[in-house]
Design an enzyme around this catalytic site. Structure first.
Site, PDB file in Angstrom:
ATOM      1  N   HIS A 198       0.788  -1.232   0.000  1.00 28.01           N
ATOM      2  CA  HIS A 198       0.000   0.000   0.000  1.00 28.01           C
ATOM      3  C   HIS A 198       0.818   1.278   0.000  1.00 28.01           C
ATOM      4  CE1 HIS A 198      -0.278   0.421   4.699  1.00 28.01           C
ATOM      5  NE2 HIS A 198       0.877  -0.089   4.340  1.00 28.01           N
ATOM      6  N   HIS A 199       2.152   1.178   0.002  1.00 27.21           N
ATOM      7  CA  HIS A 199       2.966   2.390  -0.110  1.00 27.21           C
ATOM      8  C   HIS A 199       3.366   2.690  -1.557  1.00 27.21           C
ATOM      9  CE1 HIS A 199       3.103   2.644   4.171  1.00 27.21           C
ATOM     10  NE2 HIS A 199       3.832   1.557   4.323  1.00 27.21           N
ATOM     11  N   CYS A 200       3.008   1.815  -2.471  1.00 26.88           N
ATOM     12  CA  CYS A 200       3.378   2.003  -3.873  1.00 26.88           C
ATOM     13  C   CYS A 200       2.223   2.633  -4.639  1.00 26.88           C
ATOM     14  CB  CYS A 200       3.756   0.671  -4.514  1.00 26.88           C
ATOM     15  SG  CYS A 200       4.418   0.844  -6.188  1.00 26.88           S
TER      16      CYS A 200
END
Length: 368
Positions: A183-185
């Site tokens: 979810h950080h990409c």
């Protein structure tokens, strides 16, 4: 230090001497995705949307998920054997037989480029860029074909698993990808050990290939960290509602991405079950009833667990299991398909806890 990196690189290269850097496992292939979406008539099913047998369960895993990088993976706190451990524990519990699980395909370059920018995908062909995203500096000294094979190929399989999970959730009412949750990409940058935007890709696939059934998607992100990647991707997309409950005192503290959160629940470091679980019981049904999604993508990171040094929260094992049960119960009672991805979790015990939580969902009748 550079001399040490050079020695490591030489040893690993020698170990793989003779390995072709152009084999299918080492590069991203460029097979067609499917018939173009804007072609006359409905699009053909995408390659990643596998059909499964009636006796199979929509639990997705491949042995290709696990990462073993000659010990270098231990330089990052992420447990890169977590996914295999979850699968092993589910087999041992009797919930799942090996013949019942679903093996996904590895996503290829053409499929990645349906969301990611060319510039970002090309950046992953340099080991320095991968090392920065992985937060493991020695990777920068390694030949990129090894970095691709040993690190990025497993993540591409997990990304394919999340995309497949979206389809299976719509068909079966639920699905679990034992991996995924990066979810950080976002489409044009990676970070925090997240190389591909599997959540965003899954949702775009649903919008493109199931447009009559999926018009609105809710992301329920209960990882300890803010899900800034998908928040940036859907910043101005009213079809996607983001409910994010995260520790406001840790990475990434992305102000720009916070504008993409529709229901933001910030909690403080060392939050316990007593404060945490009532927030979920309040906000999850509130969001579901307000937005009325056609599908929920649940990012179920276990870095909320007590003693996780990156999550910095104090949620117990029982609290993690209750969290998952609340989320599933609220979705299943409303007949909203749910896909769960496992996301973060930085302790050796997390594999067992995730498996125990899935068994609990089965015992409560939520996996049917």
């Amino acid at each position: 230090i550079q001399k040490t990196y050079s020695i490591i690189s030489t040893l690993i290269y020698t170990r793989f001497h003779g390995m072709s850097s152009t084999t299918e496992n080492n590069i991203i292939t460029t097979e067609p995705v499917s018939k173009p979406i804007d072609a006359t008539g409905p699009p053909s099913p995408p390659r990643l949307y596998l059909d499964i047998k009636p006796e199979q369960l929509p639990i997705i895993y491949s042995s290709a998920y696990d990462i073993s990088f000659f010990g270098l993976e231990k330089l990052h706190p992420f447990d890169t054997q977590k996914w295999g451990n979850i699968y092993k524990f589910l087999i041992e519990s009797g919930l799942l037989a090996k013949t019942q699980s679903v093996q996904p395909l590895q996503i290829n370059e053409a499929e990645l480029l349906t969301h990611h920018t060319r510039e970002y995908i090309d950046s992953l062909s340099t080991s320095l860029s991968v090392a920065a995203i992985a937060e493991i500096p020695p990777i920068a000294a390694l030949p990129n074909f090894l970095v691709q094979k040993i690190l990025l190929v497993p993540i591409r399989y997990q990304t394919g698993g999340t995309i497949l999970g979206g389809k299976l959730a719509m068909e079966r009412g639920w699905a679990i990808n034992i991996g995924g949750g990066f979810h950080h990409c976002s489409k044009n940058r990676g970070g925090g050990f997240c190389f591909y935007a599997d959540i965003s890709l899954c949702i775009h696939y649903l919008f493109d290939y199931m447009p009559e059934r999926v018009r609105k998607v809710m992301i329920i992100d209960l990882d300890a960290h803010q899900g800034n990647g998908h928040e940036l991707d859907f910043l101005e997309d009213e079809r996607v509602f983001v409910l994010d409950v995260y520790n406001r005192g840790i990475y990434p503290a992305d102000r720009e991405a916070k504008a993409g959160i529709d229901l933001k629940v910030e909690i403080v470091p060392r939050t316990t079950d007593v404060a945490y679980l009532p927030l979920l019981r309040l906000h999850i049904p509130q969001a579901l009833d307000s937005f009325k999604p056609d599908m929920v993508l649940y990012n179920a990171g276990t870095d909320i667990l007590v003693n996780d040094r990156l999550g910095a929260l104090d949620i117990t094992r029982e609290g993690v299991i209750t969290r998952d049960e609340i989320t599933w119960e609220e979705c299943r009672s409303r007949n909203i398909p749910i896909l769960m991805v496992t996301s973060g979790g930085y302790q050796a015990v997390t594999g067992r806890i995730v498996a125990d939580s899935i068994v609990n969902l089965q015992n409560k009748g939520l996996l049917k």
